[in-house]
Design a protein around this motif. Structure first.
Motif, PDB file in Angstrom:
ATOM      1  N   CYS A 126      24.915  47.066  30.693  1.00 31.45           N
ATOM      2  CA  CYS A 126      24.890  45.916  31.602  1.00 31.45           C
ATOM      3  C   CYS A 126      24.272  46.339  32.911  1.00 31.45           C
ATOM      4  O   CYS A 126      23.918  47.496  33.088  1.00 31.45           O
ATOM      5  N   ASP A 127      24.134  45.382  33.839  1.00 30.12           N
ATOM      6  CA  ASP A 127      23.546  45.703  35.141  1.00 30.12           C
ATOM      7  C   ASP A 127      24.586  45.606  36.241  1.00 30.12           C
ATOM      8  O   ASP A 127      24.253  45.673  37.407  1.00 30.12           O
ATOM      9  N   GLN A 155      30.086  46.622  34.639  1.00 22.44           N
ATOM     10  CA  GLN A 155      31.195  45.953  33.957  1.00 22.44           C
ATOM     11  C   GLN A 155      31.494  46.531  32.581  1.00 22.44           C
ATOM     12  O   GLN A 155      32.604  46.385  32.082  1.00 22.44           O
ATOM     13  N   ASP A 189      40.274  48.890  30.670  1.00 24.97           N
ATOM     14  CA  ASP A 189      39.737  47.636  31.183  1.00 24.97           C
ATOM     15  C   ASP A 189      38.312  47.746  31.707  1.00 24.97           C
ATOM     16  O   ASP A 189      37.622  46.739  31.819  1.00 24.97           O
ATOM     17  N   ARG A 246      32.367  45.358  21.571  1.00 21.64           N
ATOM     18  CA  ARG A 246      32.246  44.074  20.887  1.00 21.64           C
ATOM     19  C   ARG A 246      32.555  44.204  19.399  1.00 21.64           C
ATOM     20  O   ARG A 246      32.649  43.196  18.712  1.00 21.64           O
ATOM     21  N   TYR A 264      39.139  46.560  19.856  1.00 17.51           N
ATOM     22  CA  TYR A 264      39.927  47.579  20.570  1.00 17.51           C
ATOM     23  C   TYR A 264      41.081  48.145  19.745  1.00 17.51           C
ATOM     24  O   TYR A 264      41.660  49.162  20.118  1.00 17.51           O
ATOM     25  N   ILE A 290      27.794  33.374  23.867  1.00 15.94           N
ATOM     26  CA  ILE A 290      26.673  34.317  24.012  1.00 15.94           C
ATOM     27  C   ILE A 290      27.079  35.589  23.274  1.00 15.94           C
ATOM     28  O   ILE A 290      28.142  36.151  23.547  1.00 15.94           O
ATOM     29  N   ASN A 295      26.318  38.906  22.880  1.00 20.75           N
ATOM     30  CA  ASN A 295      26.717  40.104  23.611  1.00 20.75           C
ATOM     31  C   ASN A 295      26.993  41.329  22.751  1.00 20.75           C
ATOM     32  O   ASN A 295      28.021  42.014  22.925  1.00 20.75           O
ATOM     33  N   ARG A 353      20.948  43.304  30.933  1.00 15.19           N
ATOM     34  CA  ARG A 353      21.998  42.417  30.416  1.00 15.19           C
ATOM     35  C   ARG A 353      21.764  40.978  30.857  1.00 15.19           C
ATOM     36  O   ARG A 353      22.025  40.031  30.116  1.00 15.19           O
ATOM     37  N   SER A 354      21.247  40.798  32.063  1.00 20.04           N
ATOM     38  CA  SER A 354      21.008  39.418  32.505  1.00 20.04           C
ATOM     39  C   SER A 354      19.952  38.744  31.626  1.00 20.04           C
ATOM     40  O   SER A 354      20.029  37.541  31.365  1.00 20.04           O
ATOM     41  N   GLU A 402      35.846  32.823  26.158  1.00 23.02           N
ATOM     42  CA  GLU A 402      34.392  32.831  26.273  1.00 23.02           C
ATOM     43  C   GLU A 402      33.816  31.421  26.337  1.00 23.02           C
ATOM     44  O   GLU A 402      34.171  30.564  25.531  1.00 23.02           O
ATOM     45  N   SER A 404      26.342  36.799  33.626  1.00 22.75           N
ATOM     46  CA  SER A 404      26.665  38.225  33.703  1.00 22.75           C
ATOM     47  C   SER A 404      28.111  38.402  33.272  1.00 22.75           C
ATOM     48  O   SER A 404      28.845  37.423  33.104  1.00 22.75           O
ATOM     49  N   TYR A 405      28.516  39.654  33.148  1.00 19.58           N
ATOM     50  CA  TYR A 405      29.918  39.916  32.786  1.00 19.58           C
ATOM     51  C   TYR A 405      30.876  39.572  33.921  1.00 19.58           C
ATOM     52  O   TYR A 405      32.087  39.610  33.736  1.00 19.58           O
ATOM     53  N   MET A 406      30.325  39.234  35.096  1.00 19.54           N
ATOM     54  CA  MET A 406      31.189  38.754  36.178  1.00 19.54           C
ATOM     55  C   MET A 406      31.633  37.316  35.887  1.00 19.54           C
ATOM     56  O   MET A 406      32.659  36.875  36.385  1.00 19.54           O
ATOM     57  N   TYR A 463      30.836  35.554  32.514  1.00 23.36           N
ATOM     58  CA  TYR A 463      31.095  35.287  31.103  1.00 23.36           C
ATOM     59  C   TYR A 463      32.226  36.219  30.688  1.00 23.36           C
ATOM     60  O   TYR A 463      32.097  37.441  30.749  1.00 23.36           O
ATOM     61  N   MET A 489      34.295  38.305  28.609  1.00 21.38           N
ATOM     62  CA  MET A 489      34.398  39.016  27.338  1.00 21.38           C
ATOM     63  C   MET A 489      35.834  39.512  27.175  1.00 21.38           C
ATOM     64  O   MET A 489      36.461  39.950  28.133  1.00 21.38           O
ATOM     65  N   PRO A 490      36.353  39.485  25.945  1.00 22.24           N
ATOM     66  CA  PRO A 490      37.694  40.046  25.734  1.00 22.24           C
ATOM     67  C   PRO A 490      37.715  41.544  26.064  1.00 22.24           C
ATOM     68  O   PRO A 490      36.822  42.284  25.644  1.00 22.24           O
ATOM     69  N   ARG A 491      38.703  41.930  26.823  1.00 25.25           N
ATOM     70  CA  ARG A 491      38.920  43.353  27.107  1.00 25.25           C
ATOM     71  C   ARG A 491      40.196  43.803  26.405  1.00 25.25           C
ATOM     72  O   ARG A 491      40.928  42.985  25.850  1.00 25.25           O
TER      73      ARG A 491
END
Lengths: 159, 788
Positions: A41-42, A45, A131, A136, A140, B202, B204, B291-292, B697, B712-714, B716, B718-720
């Motif tokens: 990613c950029d 994250q 975290d 994907r 986990y 998306i 990902n 990623r963007s 999501e 971005s992941y900020m 969208y 995503m499950p953590r």
């Protein structure tokens, strides 16, 4: 303009002259050809670029190479000894903690830092400790199991 | 050294650790971005900042003079070279018989941009930074147009995504028996109706898309490294439909690929542009998505607006189902986009139930958003969501236990022909439902609910009994339904003189562990050690042919092609052994890696036969060719039908809206299982993606500007790891009746079955009829507190 840097990577001293814009991850991947550290990613994250800098897990995409001046860095390539997997690597293999393998190097480096900070972390603490890393493929489930196997000291038994 | 002559006992069904893991765990995996070629240049795409605009002019003069720039290409260069548009692989006809609208899908924009991120120019430079710097200097004069965003009102948007499709409708398709459905609804004792969106996602994959293309003058050929799930299909589409190149001059290599989930099936503009440009530049060009860019340009998934109705008699028996769906295609028809909300959706609306009459209408529309195509499950999650939400809701409305209403309607006799065109070969739905209920301790749920209530929490339980059609599919039937490609798979088994084996498969592994599972199958069949078998995939220069990995087809279709090739190897080996043992071919048996003469102790091991085939001194050269190397193609006679029962239990904190999945039980029938460890891993990942869709999501575009708000992941979610529980995964087995391994496929089940299980549990906890996906904390909090 370029800047001279010297640091230690996986126990070896390295010197280079880099564009000051160069990110640490670009230095690791493109200058040192250590392509096990990935960019997912950029925005700092996903954690695929996680390496150890002076013993702490850092996201190498959010640091400049020049900030690593004089540092000791360990990447995923630096964990195995004489071809034998580190117990955390062995645990991931034995618990099927990886599928496509892309997040895996960062995940292993983060997992090591997690247990270094909290050797007896319970499942919830392990999940919270992960975290900063996205996966994907595995949901986990088996990553958590891998870290628990490593905690048990039994990883590597079937290597 | 490993003894290669003896296999471990019963390789099939063993959780062998994965042989690919060592390289991934030591940083030795080789993904596309890791490949650096001599003379490497770097490509960056200038992308549209607008959702919909006309391009009046492009001024490259400043950018072309920027440091390090090698070349800049625009749509005009491609038009001049007569490079075609990207094709769509499935033709759908509307109800009125007219073919779907297929407006051009240009490799670089031709006069217009149709979504934010649409590619306008390719800048090739000595470094990525120089290419990016130059991209900033390109001046594009855009005339901004009204974007078409809302899929429920495209006809009234006041703009057309494509000038040649004024109403923005790609097709208006119908499937099933409309009259029978209308008649059944007219006499129904109860009708359950739900309207909902299947939220846009998306994909990902953690490895962003990437490509590296080079043209070599000595052989006048192209090589493309690309993060892709099906390199032969990529090559076929690119050569035959876009670039007009002979396939013999293009080699596509999909090396280690960091996840796909459907998004790397498709032929994209970026790699096509790179291949074309590589000859003009005369140097390799590499592009890796940031990623963007992945958020903006990877094909997205789902995005349906649906109204669905279920008609029941007074006993809770299903009489008919009627479904109306609007499906978003995005700005262009991606490779398999048209088939997803039709062939892969409406045909699954019978689910596990003997609903006698089903009718579905699907209207596919163009919008100024990224293309939408197959994403893990592709049509089947959307169908399962329709069926399982209707069934659960009908049970609650009719005050019938949700498990009981399912049992009353289960298909119990096989083969079973559904009213929507599929014939299920086998299954035992009661078996996995009963097992799931037992494992999930449904009997203990009331006590757990009471305990939650005592702590001020709301607890709910929901079921989902899904079915999917995998292992695409008989090519002739698919062709009759509009497929423009075959759907078989190819495999080659090359036995070396020393008795080791290299297997070439057209399937591709991007996390699924083919190198382990396929080796288990071949070693078991040949009676040799698994270490003696090497699996090669992902390279059109090495693998004879292939259709790739999607739709949970690798083992059932690709594995069967390999089994067929192994059978040919054994058949030829018997002839060689017959010669060596001075017996008739028909008297030779093959077992545990040894050829023997029936009823005698005369035998010769596999390795000796292999050596004889390549050193044919004592060999029937007058009757038999030397060598031991066999190819096979396998075209399935039917889909496979994995099915399962999922039980989800959630607890909601009404004060915060925070929902925790307390228990998730999945019992799947995948037929026979070769490697249980790998299969369970596939289910875990699928459930996580399904829960991601249900809980967090959502891809969102601004309805006015068409800007991607979740880029971005900020933004969208995503499950953590701490969003998810550990899962309980188990199996029942009815072996598939029409492939030799008896396998059905496991890659998509989790993503198909889990969203309705979660929403059924959540609506149970909240005591509401419906809640929209994703059920974010805000939505849950509003529902729990009876707020709008």
């Amino acid at each position: 303009m370029s800047v001279a840097i010297s640091l230690t990577v996986n126990g070896k001293a390295v010197w280079a002259s880099v564009d000051p814009r160069t990110l640490l991850v670009q230095f690791i991947r493109e200058h040192l050809q250590l392509t096990g550290t990935h960019v997912g990613c950029d925005t700092a994250q996903c954690g695929a670029c996680t390496v150890h800098l002076n013993g702490r897990a850092v996201k190498s995409c959010s640091m400049l190479a020049v900030q690593a001046q004089g540092a000791e860095i360990t990447t995923i390539e630096g964990l195995a000894t004489d071809g034998a997997l580190h117990p955390m690597q062995a645990a991931f293999r034995e618990s099927h903690g990886l599928q496509c393998g892309f997040c895996t190097p960062g995940m292993v480096m983060s997992a090591l830092a997690l247990l270094s900070d909290k050797p007896n972390a319970n499942e919830q603490e392990i999940r919270e400790g992960l975290d900063g890393n996205l996966c994907r493929c595995t949901g986990y489930h088996n990553i958590v199991k891998s870290i628990q196997l490593c905690q048990s000291g039994k990883a590597g038994a079937t290597a | 050294m490993t003894d290669l002559s003896t296999p471990p006992a019963s390789l099939i069904g063993q959780s062998l650790l994965r042989r690919e893991d060592y390289r991934f765990l030591t940083g030795a995996g080789q993904y596309t971005d890791d490949v650096v070629l001599p003379g490497q240049t770097y490509g960056v795409f200038l992308r549209s900042p607008y959702a919909h605009a006309r391009i009046n002019s492009i001024d490259l003069s400043k950018a072309a003079a920027a440091p390090g720039v090698v070349h800049i290409f625009t749509g005009a260069d491609l038009a001049e070279a007569k490079v075609g548009g990207l094709p769509c692989g499935w033709l759908i006809h509307s109800k009125d018989g007219s073919p779907m609208k297929e407006p051009p899908h240009p490799v670089l924009a031709q006069g217009k941009v149709r979504h934010v991120g649409d590619q306008v120019a390719l800048i090739v430079a000595e470094s990525v930074l120089q290419a990016k710097d130059a991209a900033e200097l390109i001046e594009v004069d855009y005339e901004v147009l009204t974007p078409v965003i809302d899929i429920t009102s495209v006809e009234k948007a006041g703009a057309s995504v494509h000038d040649e499709v004024a109403d923005n409708v790609c097709y208006d398709w119908g499937h099933g028996g409309k009259e029978a459905v209308d008649a059944a609804f007219a006499k129904a004792a109860h009708v359950t109706t739900l309207s909902f969106a299947n939220n846009r996602l998306i994909p990902n994959a953690m490895e962003p898309r990437a490509a590296n293309a080079v043209y070599t003058r000595h052989d006048e050929a192209y090589t493309l490294y690309v993060a892709n799930q099906n390199p032969h299909v990529e090559r076929l589409l690119m050569c035959a439909f876009v670039l007009g190149l002979p396939e013999s001059k293009v080699r596509v290599i999909a090396p280690d690929v960091g996840g796909g989930f459907g998004s790397k099936i498709f032929l994209y503009a970026e790699e096509t542009a790179l291949v074309w440009a590589s000859k003009r530049v005369g140097r390799p060009i590499k592009w890796t998505a940031e990623r963007s860019e992945s958020f903006l340009t990877d094909a997205h998934g789902r995005d349906h607006a649906t109204t669905a109705e279920l008609a029941l008699d007074e006993g809770g028996h299903f009489l008919a189902m009627r479904v109306h769906t609007i499906a978003n295609m995005g700005a262009y028809l991606s490779t398999f986009a048209s088939s997803v909300p039709t062939i892969l959706y409406a045909t699954l609306l019978a689910g596990q139930y003997k609903t006698p009459a089903i009718y579905a209408e699907v209207k596919a529309v163009f919008t100024n958003t990224a293309p939408v195509d197959a994403y893990r499950g592709a049509g089947r999650p959307e169908a399962t969501y329709v069926v399982e939400r209707l069934v659960e809701t009908a049970a609650r409305e009719m005050k019938i236990d949700p498990a009981e209403i399912r049992r009353r309607n289960f298909i119990t006799e096989f083969p079973y022909a559904t009213p929507v065109g599929l014939t299920y070969d086998i299954g035992n739905y009661e078996a996995h439902l009963a097992k799931a209920i037992a494992i999930a301790d449904v009997a203990g749920f009331p006590a757990r609910k009471a305990a939650s209530a005592a702590r001020g929490k709301l607890r709910g339980l929901g079921y989902s009994c899904y079915i999917e059609a995998c292992g695409l599919a008989p090519s002739n039937i698919a062709g009759a339904l509009g497929a423009r490609a075959g759907l078989f798979e190819a495999g080659e088994v090359r036995v070396h003189p020393t008795g080791t084996v290299t297997v070439f498969t057209g399937s591709h592994s991007h996390g699924q562990g083919h190198e382990t599972t396929f080796a288990q199958v071949v070693a078991a069949k040949l009676g040799i050690a698994v270490e003696a078998v090497e699996i090669v995939h992902g390279d059109t220069g090495r693998v004879p042919f292939g259709m790739g990995t999607y739709g949970s087809r690798s083992l059932s279709v690709g594995g069967t092609a390999i089994v067929k090739a192994v059978d040919k190897v054994i058949a030829k080996g018997k002839k060689i052994a017959a010669h060596l043992l001075e017996a008739a071919d028909t008297d030779i048996e093959f077992e545990n890696g040894e050829f023997s003469v029936k009823g005698t102790d005369k035998k010769v091991p596999f390795g000796a036969v292999a050596l004889t085939a390549y050193v044919p001194h004592n060999y029937p050269l007058d009757k038999l060719e030397p060598g031991l190397n066999e190819n096979a193609f396998y075209d399935p006679t039917n889909f496979t039908y994995p099915a399962g029962s999922y039980v989800c239990e959630v607890e909601v904190d009404p004060e915060t809206g925070k929902t925790r999945v307390e228990k998730f039980t999945a019992v799947d029938d995948f037929g026979n299982i070769v490697n249980p460890m790998i299969v369970s891993g596939q289910v875990h990942g699928g459930i996580a993606q399904g829960l991601g869709q249900a809980m967090m999501e959502a891809c969102r575009y601004d309805p006015e500007s068409g800007q991607l708000l979740t880029g971005s992941y900020m933004d969208y979610t995503m499950p953590r790891a701490d969003d998810l529980p550990s899962f309980t995964v188990d199996h029942t087995v009815t072996a598939c009746t029409h492939n030799p391994l008896g396998v059905k496929g496991c890659g998509e089940a989790g993503a198909i079955g889990s969203p309705p299980a979660f929403i059924n549990a959540l609506t149970d906890a909240l005591g509401v009829r419906d809640i929209a996906m994703p059920a974010t904390a805000e939505r849950v909090w509003r529902a729990a507190n009876k707020l709008a």
